[in-house]
Scaffold this active site. Structure first.
Site, mmCIF file in Angstrom:
data_model
loop_
_atom_site.group_PDB
_atom_site.id
_atom_site.type_symbol
_atom_site.label_atom_id
_atom_site.label_comp_id
_atom_site.label_asym_id
_atom_site.label_seq_id
_atom_site.Cartn_x
_atom_site.Cartn_y
_atom_site.Cartn_z
ATOM 1 C CD GLU A 160 -2.706 -1.432 0.029
ATOM 2 O OE1 GLU A 160 -2.889 -0.524 -0.801
ATOM 3 O OE2 GLU A 160 -3.122 -2.595 -0.146
ATOM 4 C CG ASP A 172 4.999 -1.617 -14.115
ATOM 5 O OD1 ASP A 172 5.578 -1.257 -15.170
ATOM 6 O OD2 ASP A 172 5.558 -2.332 -13.264
HETATM 7 N N1 ARG Z 1 -5.380 -6.087 -2.532
HETATM 8 C C1 ARG Z 1 -4.598 -5.033 -1.961
HETATM 9 C C2 ARG Z 1 -4.275 -3.955 -3.004
HETATM 10 O O1 ARG Z 1 -4.368 -4.134 -4.196
HETATM 11 C C3 ARG Z 1 -3.360 -5.530 -1.226
HETATM 12 C C4 ARG Z 1 -2.690 -6.800 -1.603
HETATM 13 C C5 ARG Z 1 -1.544 -7.097 -0.641
HETATM 14 N N2 ARG Z 1 -0.911 -8.367 -0.854
HETATM 15 C C6 ARG Z 1 -0.207 -9.036 0.102
HETATM 16 N N3 ARG Z 1 0.392 -10.163 -0.161
HETATM 17 N N4 ARG Z 1 -0.092 -8.600 1.325
HETATM 18 O O2 ARG Z 1 -3.887 -2.836 -2.685
HETATM 19 ZN ZN ZN Z 2 -2.565 -2.932 -4.820
HETATM 20 CA CA CA Z 3 7.045 -2.744 -16.576
#
Ligand code: ARG
Ligand code: ZN
Ligand code: CA
Length: 241
Positions: free
Chosen positions: A154, A174
């Protein structure tokens, strides 16, 4: 060259149940993971395959806990509409977003681990939100997301990183040159090599969707994209002392 950048952090613990009022130790475990992951001092960085070892980055950002705000709420879940960021909606108001990273820890619901606001959005909602079930490495943290990597991911978004697969088909970008193209997220703990779009996916990147134990690097290109925010005129320049 800015050298090592320090980001002061405000943590809002917005709890409904007593267990959601996570301990100072759990908060500190999360700050420690961030400091390892953004300095490439995480012990699992040694698992990066030789194909990608040359682009592993020490992002040269560290995080210092400045203030913890604890607030009980009658809400049992907040969803992802930013209600957790407002006193008036049972949450906790942002504090000095120009100079601090605000983290809200509270029940999101719907199986969502966390979410973030990209740079350039409203200052009243600037920051990241993580559910207490996926925060830090102790207390309420729950496998396979008990490695503190949801916050690493995040904060990557908060620093302008997109998902590694560009949220699209093979040619959706990206905006980072040294991360291979892909057309999908990876989950669980993928074997190496995992191939999509005729290139080997960087599944171990923090901006994929794998388990916490299976993500352990940012790339040099991601470092450059994040740190550009702190250059003169950059969106997050005001964080600098
Ligand atoms: N789904 C969330 C996002 O897209 C977080 C994914 C975090 N993954 C992890 N393995 N902790 O922001
Ligand atoms: Zn994410
Ligand atoms: Ca790339």
């Amino acid at each position: 060259n800015l050298g090592v950048i320090t980001i002061p952090v405000i943590v809002h613990i917005v709890y409904n149940t007593a267990s959601q009022n996570v301990s100072d130790a759990q908060i500190n475990s999360q700050i420690a993971v961030l400091n390892d992951d953004f300095r490439a001092t995480n012990s699992d960085v040694s698992q990066v395959p030789s194909l990608f070892a040359g682009v592993v980055a020490d992002v040269e950002i560290n995080f210092v806990l400045d203030q913890v705000i604890r607030k009980q709420t009658t809400r049992t879940s907040f969803g992802t509409n930013d209600a957790i960021k407002f006193d008036s909606q049972g949450g906790s108001n942002v504090v000095t977003p120009g100079t601090h990273l605000n983290m809200w820890i509270g029940p999101i619901g719907g199986g969502i681990l966390g979410y973030a606001q990209f740079p350039g959005g409203s200052s009243s909602t600037d920051g990241v939100v993580v559910d207490p079930l996926y925060f830090g490495t102790t207390g309420t943290a729950t496998a396979p997301f008990d490695g503190g990597r949801t916050m690493t991911h995040e904060v990557g978004h908060w620093l302008n990183l997109r998902h590694i697969w560009g949220d699209g088909r093979c040619n959706r970008d990206d905006f980072v040159d040294d991360t291979p193209r892909s057309d999908r997220p990876n989950y669980g703990c993928p074997g190496f090599p995992t191939t999509h779009c005729r290139t080997t996916d960087m599944t171990m990147n923090y901006m994929d969707y794998v388990n916490d134990d299976c993500m352990y690097m940012f790339s040099a290109g991601q470092k450059e994209r994040m740190r550009a925010l702190f250059a003169p005129g950059g969106v997050r320049e005001s964080i600098l002392p």
